[in-house]
Design an enzyme around this catalytic site. Structure first.
Site, short mmCIF file in Angstrom:
data_model
loop_
_atom_site.label_atom_id
_atom_site.label_comp_id
_atom_site.label_asym_id
_atom_site.label_seq_id
_atom_site.Cartn_x
_atom_site.Cartn_y
_atom_site.Cartn_z
NE ARG A 272 -2.07 -0.83 3.83
CZ ARG A 272 -1.68 -1.75 4.71
NH1 ARG A 272 -1.88 -3.05 4.47
NH2 ARG A 272 -1.09 -1.40 5.84
CE1 TYR B 30 -3.77 40.44 14.50
CE2 TYR B 30 -3.36 38.60 13.00
CZ TYR B 30 -4.16 39.64 13.43
OH TYR B 30 -5.35 39.90 12.79
CG MET C 19 -8.10 33.08 8.80
SD MET C 19 -9.73 33.57 9.37
CE MET C 19 -9.59 33.28 11.14
#
Length: 382
Positions: free
Chosen positions: A219, A265, A313
């Site tokens: 796999r 920030y 973000m």
């Protein structure tokens, strides 16, 4: 590009990686693992490329992932190995999807699924991962129940499998212990008068480093996408693999700032001298790792430049130094490294995580584009 960022997926590189993995495990069937939207690369397109490259099997985690492949036209062998307690197994079984059973309770659910077809089942053995499957007396009960159900015509035992916990650490003694435990489980199944046509244990790392575990099928997941399973296994280049995904965007804003400028920030980055800052319109809302703040880098006009300050973000600031740059210039966050850009593993190291997470987190507003020879969605397996 119209989207803020673009993940370019090189299907030719993916096919070449599968060919390379076939070279190291030539006697075993190959299962291309395409779970989690093919590790963020696009499951339908990757699955079609895998079939075209000769992969006999596709592997997914969930039943819905398997059904998505069927809806897209794939008709080759597929295994789905995660079956939640409330899963409706019948549609997948009716669509000729193989399912897993890692306990008597899970086997009973497969048998009771109400499918019009006879379920093809892969029995999951816990050989030392303590995640899926069972061991000891519970395993004996599962193997005996499966053999009994097969004799009664209620299921077909299509395979028996397990998963390594430490294959990315080739020297770990756990690997040998798991291999022996798996051989014991196969022998125990035979003692109940049943055989599993497919024995599969090897993941990417074991396929590359432990030939004795190739058995009937390997796999291949992370290695097929061109990333190394782990540092102890070797780098992608050392393994003959090419990273398949390139994440790129463009500068949205370029400006000169003086020394002592606090960036992003918390002002965790303060410029030491006059420098140029570049803004890119992508952030942790799109899957970039916030933990890579102040540690990752990107390629701008042939120069590696650092992430300056905290990943936001939907924005990241880069310190371009004196590199000539203007709004619209390409920024490569990671790729195959051919131009000197970072690898996904570099971002993973910067965030103290693994390449798997870097790839599978990407989403949000990132567009995906497939490059190279685009395969036709086909119904046949390898």
């Amino acid at each position: 590009m119209s989207a803020p960022a673009e993940a370019v997926v090189d299907l030719d590189a993916y096919r070449a990686n599968l060919a390379r993995l076939r070279e190291v495990a030539p006697t075993a069937a190959q299962m291309a693992v395409v779970k989690a939207d093919a590790y963020g690369h696009g499951a339908v397109e990757i699955a079609a490329a895998a079939r075209e490259a000769g992969a006999e099997w596709l592997g997914v985690a969930t039943l819905e992932e398997a059904r998505d492949l069927r809806r897209a036209g794939d008709r080759g062998p597929v295994l789905a190995w995660l079956n939640p307690a409330d899963a409706d197994l019948a549609p997948a079984v009716d669509a000729d999807v193989d399912v897993a059973a890692g306990s008597v309770e899970q086997l009973d659910a497969v048998i009771a699924s109400g499918s019009a077809a006879r379920p093809r089942v892969h029995l999951k053995v816990d050989t030392g991962m303590a995640r899926g499957g069972v061991r000891g007396a519970e395993l004996t009960a599962l193997l005996e129940a499966a053999a009994t159900a097969q004799r009664a015509g209620r299921i077909e035992i299509a395979g028996i499998f397990s998963h390594f916990a430490c294959a990315d650490e080739p020297a770990s003694p756990v690997n040998g212990a798991q291999e022996h435990a798996f051989a014991d489980a196969v022998a125990e199944l035979a003692s109940f008068g049943a055989q599993a046509p497919l024995r599969h244990l090897a993941n990417s790392a074991a396929a590359l480093t432990r030939p004795s575990t190739h058995l009937d099928m390997v796999r291949v997941g992370i290695a097929s996408y061109g990333l190394s399973p782990g540092p102890a296994v070797g780098t992608s280049a050392e393994l003959g693999l090419t990273p398949v995904m390139t994440l790129r965007t463009a500068l949205a804003l370029v400006r000169r700032v003086p020394a002592g400028t606090g960036v992003s920030y918390g002002h965790t980055y303060v410029t030491r001298r006059e420098t140029t800052l570049g803004l890119i319109p992508v952030g942790y809302g799109d899957g970039l790792l916030r933990a890579a703040s102040n540690r990752a880098s990107a390629l701008v006009n042939g120069v590696l430049v650092p992430v300056a300050g905290r990943v936001c973000m939907d924005q990241v600031v880069l310190d371009l130094g004196d590199t000539p740059a203007r709004r619209g210039d390409e920024v490569v966050l990671f790729g195959p490294g051919h131009r000197g850009e970072p690898l996904a593993e570099d971002w993973a190291e910067a965030a103290s995580t693994i390449g798997y997470e870097v790839l599978t987190r990407l989403g949000g507003r990132i567009a995906r584009r497939h490059a190279g020879a685009i395969p036709t969605i086909t119904g046949s397996g390898g």
